[in-house]
Structures are given as structure tokens and as C-alpha cells.
Design a protein around this motif. Structure first.
Motif, short mmCIF file in Angstrom:
data_model
loop_
_atom_site.label_atom_id
_atom_site.label_comp_id
_atom_site.label_asym_id
_atom_site.label_seq_id
_atom_site.Cartn_x
_atom_site.Cartn_y
_atom_site.Cartn_z
N ALA A 67 0.83 -1.21 0.00
CA ALA A 67 0.00 0.00 0.00
C ALA A 67 0.87 1.26 0.00
O ALA A 67 0.60 2.20 -0.75
N ALA A 68 1.89 1.28 0.82
CA ALA A 68 2.75 2.47 0.94
C ALA A 68 3.53 2.73 -0.34
O ALA A 68 3.90 3.88 -0.61
N ALA A 78 -3.21 2.46 4.53
CA ALA A 78 -2.63 1.34 5.28
C ALA A 78 -2.62 1.65 6.78
O ALA A 78 -2.96 0.78 7.60
N LYS A 79 -2.28 2.87 7.14
CA LYS A 79 -2.24 3.24 8.56
C LYS A 79 -3.64 3.22 9.17
O LYS A 79 -3.85 2.68 10.25
N ASP A 83 -4.56 0.55 12.01
CA ASP A 83 -4.90 1.04 13.34
C ASP A 83 -6.31 0.60 13.74
O ASP A 83 -6.54 0.19 14.88
N ALA A 84 -7.26 0.68 12.80
CA ALA A 84 -8.63 0.26 13.11
C ALA A 84 -8.69 -1.23 13.42
O ALA A 84 -9.37 -1.66 14.37
N ARG A 85 -7.99 -2.02 12.64
CA ARG A 85 -8.01 -3.47 12.86
C ARG A 85 -7.38 -3.82 14.21
O ARG A 85 -7.90 -4.65 14.95
N ALA A 106 5.09 -4.65 12.84
CA ALA A 106 5.17 -5.17 11.46
C ALA A 106 4.49 -4.22 10.49
O ALA A 106 4.98 -4.00 9.38
N ASN A 107 3.37 -3.62 10.90
CA ASN A 107 2.68 -2.64 10.05
C ASN A 107 3.59 -1.45 9.74
O ASN A 107 3.73 -1.04 8.59
N ALA A 108 4.20 -0.90 10.79
CA ALA A 108 5.08 0.26 10.60
C ALA A 108 6.30 -0.10 9.76
O ALA A 108 6.74 0.70 8.93
#
Length: 128
Positions: A67-68, A78-79, A83-85, A106-108
Motif C-alpha cells: 500500500a505504501a 494502510a495506517k 490502526d482500526a483493525r 510489522a505494520n510500521a
């Protein structure tokens, strides 16, 4: 008739050489955000399909990375989705703060351009 064709062709050439953007910056951001959301969904679908123990963090990083790569809109999507998930997961599913922290790491990592394979578990099929 020939004059009209020549004028139309000349107009196309002038527009192409003027470097006029076809999509405004705001439109590009939205386009990238929609594409980023699709990337996140594809990573989620792959994670569900793979159903491979220990691969959760890899798919988090991969979705955010893909996504990024689209640009600021994709990174934003993506953020927001991540964050919502993670908020839902920590509040509703009760998987724990440690799992949420590891997922967010892992997201970051993926959003910052880090190689998602850092989180790839041994034995995960190469299809993913």
C-alpha cells in the motif's frame, strides 16, 4: 476535414508536451488510497488462504508495504486500516497488548519501506 484532423492532432501534441497533469494531487491521493486499501485486502485474503501458523506478521508487513509503495494516499490508507483493525482486535477479540504491539511493529515496518520478508516464516509457500 483534413484541417480538423490536423488541429486535433496538434492539440494532443501540445497537451502532451505541456505536462499538464491529468489527475490533480488530491485525486492522486484518493486513487492511491483506494489502491492501498485493495493491497491491504489482498494481503488479508492471502493470509486467510495460506492459513499458515506464524505468518500473521508477514502479511501485516506485506500489506502495508504494498500500500505504501503507491504513495502518500496508500500509506495513509494502510495506517488507517491497520490502526482500526488493531484497535478492534485488542478491544473485542482479546488477543492481548503484546500481539497488538507486534502487529503494529510489522505494520510500521512495511509502511516505512522495510522488506516484509523480515517476518516471513520458514516454510510459507512461495506463492505468497
Amino acid at each position: 476535414m483534413r484541417l480538423c484532423v490536423c488541429v486535433v492532432l496538434l492539440s494532443f501534441i501540445l497537451c502532451a508536451s505541456a505536462e499538464i497533469p491529468l489527475i490533480s494531487p488530491a485525486g492522486r491521493f484518493i486513487w492511491d488510497a483506494v489502491g492501498g486499501a485493495r493491497d491491504m485486502y489482498r494481503a488479508y485474503q492471502d493470509m486467510r488462504e495460506a492459513n499458515y501458523k506464524g505468518a500473521d506478521k508477514y502479511f501485516h508487513a506485506r500489506g502495508n508495504y504494498d500500500a505504501a509503495q503507491r504513495g502518500p494516499g496508500g500509506a495513509w490508507a494502510a495506517k488507517v486500516i491497520s490502526d482500526a483493525r488493531e484497535k478492534w482486535q485488542s478491544d473485542v477479540s482479546g488477543r492481548g497488548a503484546e500481539d497488538t504491539r507486534a502487529d503494529q511493529e510489522a505494520n510500521a515496518w512495511g509502511r516505512s519501506g522495510g522488506d516484509p520478508n523480515r517476518y516471513r516464516p520458514a516454510g510459507l509457500p512461495s506463492k505468497y
